[in-house]
Design a protein around this motif. Structure first.
Motif, PDB file in Angstrom:
ATOM      1  N   SER A  14     -26.533   1.560 -38.803  1.00 34.23           N
ATOM      2  CA  SER A  14     -26.852   3.307 -39.560  1.00 34.23           C
ATOM      3  C   SER A  14     -26.318   3.635 -37.794  1.00 34.23           C
ATOM      4  CB  SER A  14     -28.394   3.129 -39.338  1.00 34.23           C
ATOM      5  OG  SER A  14     -29.112   2.341 -38.578  1.00 34.23           O
ATOM      6  N   ASN A  15     -26.376   3.183 -36.448  1.00 38.67           N
ATOM      7  CA  ASN A  15     -26.578   3.940 -35.584  1.00 38.67           C
ATOM      8  C   ASN A  15     -24.761   3.915 -35.304  1.00 38.67           C
ATOM      9  OD1 ASN A  15     -29.048   3.610 -34.993  1.00 38.67           O
ATOM     10  ND2 ASN A  15     -28.833   1.314 -33.908  1.00 38.67           N
ATOM     11  N   MET A  16     -24.821   5.199 -34.657  1.00 44.48           N
ATOM     12  CA  MET A  16     -23.343   6.136 -33.884  1.00 44.48           C
ATOM     13  C   MET A  16     -23.384   5.752 -32.692  1.00 44.48           C
ATOM     14  SD  MET A  16     -21.505   9.694 -34.412  1.00 44.48           S
ATOM     15  CE  MET A  16     -21.059   9.473 -36.284  1.00 44.48           C
ATOM     16  N   VAL A  17     -22.267   4.740 -32.234  1.00 46.79           N
ATOM     17  CA  VAL A  17     -21.690   4.887 -30.644  1.00 46.79           C
ATOM     18  C   VAL A  17     -21.010   6.351 -30.316  1.00 46.79           C
ATOM     19  CG1 VAL A  17     -20.629   3.538 -29.039  1.00 46.79           C
ATOM     20  CG2 VAL A  17     -21.303   2.300 -31.005  1.00 46.79           C
ATOM     21  N   LYS A  18     -21.461   6.520 -29.037  1.00 47.87           N
ATOM     22  CA  LYS A  18     -20.898   8.038 -28.358  1.00 47.87           C
ATOM     23  C   LYS A  18     -20.096   7.425 -27.433  1.00 47.87           C
ATOM     24  CE  LYS A  18     -24.224  10.521 -30.948  1.00 47.87           C
ATOM     25  NZ  LYS A  18     -24.936  12.540 -31.035  1.00 47.87           N
ATOM     26  N   THR A  19     -18.830   8.338 -26.972  1.00 50.15           N
ATOM     27  CA  THR A  19     -18.423   7.836 -25.994  1.00 50.15           C
ATOM     28  C   THR A  19     -17.603   8.925 -25.700  1.00 50.15           C
ATOM     29  OG1 THR A  19     -17.442   6.459 -24.897  1.00 50.15           O
ATOM     30  CG2 THR A  19     -16.561   6.818 -26.752  1.00 50.15           C
ATOM     31  N   SER A  20     -16.447   9.126 -24.201  1.00 50.70           N
ATOM     32  CA  SER A  20     -15.776  10.180 -24.192  1.00 50.70           C
ATOM     33  C   SER A  20     -14.318   9.797 -24.991  1.00 50.70           C
ATOM     34  CB  SER A  20     -15.324  10.761 -23.236  1.00 50.70           C
ATOM     35  OG  SER A  20     -17.335  11.113 -22.492  1.00 50.70           O
ATOM     36  N   VAL A  21     -14.054   8.543 -24.533  1.00 51.93           N
ATOM     37  CA  VAL A  21     -12.795   8.501 -24.789  1.00 51.93           C
ATOM     38  C   VAL A  21     -12.952   7.140 -25.995  1.00 51.93           C
ATOM     39  CG1 VAL A  21     -10.301   8.182 -24.405  1.00 51.93           C
ATOM     40  CG2 VAL A  21     -11.739   9.689 -23.283  1.00 51.93           C
ATOM     41  N   LEU A  22     -12.397   7.349 -26.786  1.00 56.29           N
ATOM     42  CA  LEU A  22     -12.256   6.006 -27.618  1.00 56.29           C
ATOM     43  C   LEU A  22     -10.744   5.405 -27.323  1.00 56.29           C
ATOM     44  CD1 LEU A  22     -13.418   3.828 -29.517  1.00 56.29           C
ATOM     45  CD2 LEU A  22     -12.611   5.225 -31.761  1.00 56.29           C
ATOM     46  N   VAL A  23     -11.095   3.554 -26.863  1.00 55.73           N
ATOM     47  CA  VAL A  23      -9.104   3.359 -26.658  1.00 55.73           C
ATOM     48  C   VAL A  23      -9.104   2.531 -27.527  1.00 55.73           C
ATOM     49  CG1 VAL A  23      -7.615   1.674 -25.239  1.00 55.73           C
ATOM     50  CG2 VAL A  23      -8.995   4.228 -24.262  1.00 55.73           C
ATOM     51  N   PRO A  28      -2.979  -4.294 -22.364  1.00 59.11           N
ATOM     52  CA  PRO A  28      -2.489  -4.301 -20.500  1.00 59.11           C
ATOM     53  C   PRO A  28      -2.851  -2.811 -20.430  1.00 59.11           C
ATOM     54  CG  PRO A  28      -1.210  -6.111 -20.789  1.00 59.11           C
ATOM     55  CD  PRO A  28      -1.819  -5.795 -22.243  1.00 59.11           C
ATOM     56  N   VAL A  29      -1.652  -2.022 -21.328  1.00 58.75           N
ATOM     57  CA  VAL A  29      -1.907  -0.897 -21.741  1.00 58.75           C
ATOM     58  C   VAL A  29      -3.665   0.078 -22.051  1.00 58.75           C
ATOM     59  CG1 VAL A  29      -1.273   1.618 -22.567  1.00 58.75           C
ATOM     60  CG2 VAL A  29       0.834  -0.514 -22.732  1.00 58.75           C
ATOM     61  N   GLY A  30      -4.081  -0.788 -22.777  1.00 63.14           N
ATOM     62  CA  GLY A  30      -5.236   0.560 -23.475  1.00 63.14           C
ATOM     63  C   GLY A  30      -6.443   0.163 -22.268  1.00 63.14           C
ATOM     64  N   LEU A  31      -6.035  -1.495 -21.406  1.00 63.00           N
ATOM     65  CA  LEU A  31      -7.618  -1.583 -20.130  1.00 63.00           C
ATOM     66  C   LEU A  31      -6.626  -1.038 -18.915  1.00 63.00           C
ATOM     67  CD1 LEU A  31      -7.558  -5.673 -20.629  1.00 63.00           C
ATOM     68  CD2 LEU A  31      -9.322  -4.037 -20.624  1.00 63.00           C
ATOM     69  N   THR A  32      -5.622  -0.563 -18.495  1.00 62.85           N
ATOM     70  CA  THR A  32      -5.204   0.604 -17.523  1.00 62.85           C
ATOM     71  C   THR A  32      -5.332   1.839 -18.014  1.00 62.85           C
ATOM     72  OG1 THR A  32      -3.084  -0.972 -17.110  1.00 62.85           O
ATOM     73  CG2 THR A  32      -3.698   1.272 -16.644  1.00 62.85           C
ATOM     74  N   LEU A  33      -6.002   2.246 -19.089  1.00 66.95           N
ATOM     75  CA  LEU A  33      -6.288   3.169 -19.422  1.00 66.95           C
ATOM     76  C   LEU A  33      -7.854   3.399 -18.960  1.00 66.95           C
ATOM     77  CD1 LEU A  33      -6.207   6.068 -20.561  1.00 66.95           C
ATOM     78  CD2 LEU A  33      -6.181   4.890 -23.089  1.00 66.95           C
ATOM     79  N   ALA A  34      -8.180   2.595 -19.997  1.00 65.28           N
ATOM     80  CA  ALA A  34      -9.821   3.048 -19.515  1.00 65.28           C
ATOM     81  C   ALA A  34     -10.535   2.313 -18.314  1.00 65.28           C
ATOM     82  CB  ALA A  34     -10.774   1.560 -20.440  1.00 65.28           C
ATOM     83  N   MET A  35     -10.033   1.501 -17.760  1.00 66.93           N
ATOM     84  CA  MET A  35     -10.035   1.593 -16.016  1.00 66.93           C
ATOM     85  C   MET A  35      -9.788   2.913 -15.222  1.00 66.93           C
ATOM     86  SD  MET A  35      -9.046  -1.960 -15.231  1.00 66.93           S
ATOM     87  CE  MET A  35      -7.802  -2.171 -15.981  1.00 66.93           C
ATOM     88  N   ASP A  36      -9.125   2.903 -15.802  1.00 67.15           N
ATOM     89  CA  ASP A  36      -8.347   4.878 -15.196  1.00 67.15           C
ATOM     90  C   ASP A  36      -9.739   5.998 -15.262  1.00 67.15           C
ATOM     91  OD1 ASP A  36      -6.944   6.737 -13.186  1.00 67.15           O
ATOM     92  OD2 ASP A  36      -5.028   6.187 -13.845  1.00 67.15           O
ATOM     93  N   LEU A  37      -9.631   5.789 -16.687  1.00 71.46           N
ATOM     94  CA  LEU A  37     -10.775   6.628 -17.598  1.00 71.46           C
ATOM     95  C   LEU A  37     -12.227   6.912 -16.527  1.00 71.46           C
ATOM     96  CD1 LEU A  37      -9.766   7.131 -20.750  1.00 71.46           C
ATOM     97  CD2 LEU A  37      -9.417   9.346 -19.020  1.00 71.46           C
TER      98      LEU A  37
END
Length: 567
Positions: A14-23, A28-37
């Motif tokens: 029933s809850n919605m997670v809120k975030t600015s960017v969902l990866v 390695p690519v997803g983690l690099t993007l997430a860390m950089d953001l």
């Protein structure tokens, strides 16, 4: 791979997670993007199907120099240098009749202990503070995960599968599922980025199609434990490439002791993967008999391809890495091209989400990265064709004793060296590419210098990588670049206050770095070079324009939006 609890289980349906960017995807690519953001202050959530600390497959074996520059900025370079093969294990590429047979030639590459200090040889003298690093993904990825887990504002949801998303007026709403409980829940984000690999669901959701050559090479890959193999090699190497008329293959040292990854490059006449005897092929590549013992840890059959998506974005959804492009892993540039995608997209998303850039700045991602990945993939395809031809024409006499065999081995060894040194020591591929059609770069009419896989010409032409240099305090110039734009001033008498004021009026992160006159100017000889946070030149000149506002508008995407609206 990190100690943070799986937050997915704490978020009820029933809850919605809120975030600015969902990866989507925690490789390695997803983690690099997430860390950089996240290091730019952008709330980021990663969904990853694997459990925490579940190891990846043994795929990538090389972090390029350009990627290591990115990891240096993120505070990861030394952590990665400390992982992988033993510090003194040779990182060379050895061409042999078999892995335990006669050496034909050797490409010398410094071990990680000597990586910063080695001189001489084809893989030293890189124009960077961070030369390449040979490390398998099973050692690389845990370092990335641990670092990412410690960053505030970055949430990693393990054992969570992305299923679908829809775009709404204020962002996107994604449906994901906790793989342990089976419970589905939603994540609301401003943007979604698919870093979810070759079978990307995000790519399919944005109707992006892969185009190119679907099959170039078929490969049987086998990850083995063979404690006795190292002792049979008179001179070990990071990568040993077997060239003989029976089976050509590649043996990659994973831990420098007993674990190895063997790629069996199938012959043209091999009809199917199943028709090839895996064990016999491994023994032919290694040059060992039936009594040699080894254990198969995992295995995979795969196709080498050259495929590039026809779009990298649709609305608020983007794709990076293997989700956007797939090609033969020559020059080790599959994962590394994805990391370059990630850092390009990260600063653009941050610029918009922080409020100092127009949403039109996001158009630069596809305009910049799609042409580069298309070009790089063709480099890899061309190299693949030459290497395949070399493997298919190994002379029968290559293992023959005596002068005739010696002559054949010398010829084949030299040809293998000349062809392959350019992909294992690929400065051009790392530093030569440029963005020539970006809506946020102020071009000045100068031609971009060409590059090959091995060679490039440093240039300050807008769109090129800012040429490497050291500042008077010994720092590489890249360490002085801020989170937005940095103006390098080679003449302290040039007035720059008007540009600084125009930038700060728009809220653009901006810094001026004075480079003393006795420091070598980058090629081009301009007194001012404006660099982006991702090391690419955005503008150059000998004086600030009389009215800097149009330049600033271009840099933040405003001019592009106005041009698009009037078109």
């Amino acid at each position: 791979m990190h100690d943070r609890p799986n937050a997915a289980s704490d978020k009820a349906v029933s809850n919605m997670v809120k975030t600015s960017v969902l990866v989507v995807g925690g490789g390695p690519v997803g983690l690099t993007l997430a860390m950089d953001l996240a290091t730019r202050g952008i709330a980021t959530t990663v969904v990853e199907t694997r459990a925490a600390r579940e190891p990846p497959s043994v795929k990538c074996n090389h972090i390029s120099s350009r990627s290591m520059e990115i990891f240096r900025r993120l505070g990861l370079a030394q952590k990665l240098r400390d992982a992988g093969l033993p510090a003194d294990y040779p990182n060379d590429c050895s061409y042999r009749t078999t892995a335990t047979g006669i050496e034909l030639s050797r490409i010398l590459i410094p071990c990680r202990r000597d990586r910063y200090t080695a001189t001489g040889g084809p893989d030293t003298g890189w124009p960077t503070a961070e030369p390449p690093h040979r490390i398998n993904q099973i050692y690389m990825e845990p370092v990335l995960f641990a670092h990412a887990a410690a960053i505030d504002g970055l949430q990693i949801l393990n054992r969570t599968a992305f299923e679908a998303f829809s775009e709404v007026e204020e962002g996107i709403v994604a449906t994901v599922r906790n793989l342990d409980t089976g419970a589905a829940f939603q994540i609301h984000a401003d943007f979604i980025v698919g870093c979810d690999g070759a079978r990307s669901l995000v790519r399919k959701a944005i109707d992006a199609n892969l185009q190119g050559t679907p099959i170039i090479q078929r490969v049987q890959s086998t990850y083995i434990c063979a404690p006795a193999l190292l002792g049979l090699m008179d001179r070990p190497a990071w990568m040993t490439l077997s060239l003989n008329p029976r089976r050509c293959g590649t043996v990659v040292a994973i831990d420098g002791r007993e674990k190895w990854l063997i790629h069996n490059h199938l012959n043209r006449e091999d009809e199917t993967f199943e028709s090839v005897d895996r064990d016999a092929s491994i023994r032919a590549i290694l040059g060992v008999g039936p009594d040699f013992e080894y254990e198969i840890l995992s295995k995979e059959d795969w196709f080498g391809r050259r495929l590039v998506a026809d779009r990298f974005r649709k609305g608020r959804a983007f794709i990076c890495g293997d989700a956007a492009h797939l090609w033969m892993p020559y020059a080790g540039y599959g994962m590394n091209a994805g990391i370059a995608d990630a850092t390009n997209l990260a600063w653009l998303l941050a610029a918009y989400l922080q409020g100092w850039a127009n949403i039109a700045i996001l158009d630069a991602y596809e305009a910049e990265r799609l042409p580069i990945t298309e070009q790089v993939s063709r480099f890899a395809m061309e190299m693949a064709g030459k290497v395949l031809s070399q493997r298919r024409t190994v002379p029968d006499a290559i293992e023959q004793p005596g002068p005739e065999g010696d002559a054949v081995r010398k010829q084949v060894g030299q040809a293998a060296y000349d062809l392959n040194v350019q992909q294992y020591c690929c400065a051009g591929l790392n530093f030569g590419y440029f963005y020539d059609r970006s809506p946020i770069i102020a071009y000045d009419g100068a031609e971009h210098p060409g590059f090959t896989m091995a060679n490039f010409t440093p240039s300050s032409t807008p769109g090129c990588r800012l040429p490497f240099a050291k500042l008077p305090d010994g720092r590489p110039v890249y360490d002085a670049l801020g989170p937005g734009y940095t103006l390098l001033r080679y003449d302290p008498d040039v007035a720059v206050a008007s540009l600084a004021d125009a930038m700060r009026t728009k809220g653009v992160p901006f810094a001026v770095v004075d480079v003393p006159g006795d420091q070598a100017q980058p090629p081009g000889g301009r007194k001012l070079i404006l660099a982006r946070t991702d090391q690419h030149v955005a503008w150059r000149g000998d004086a600030i324009p009389g009215d800097p506002a149009p330049l600033v508008s271009k840099l933040i995407g405003r001019a592009h939006q106005l041009a698009s609206a009037s078109a």
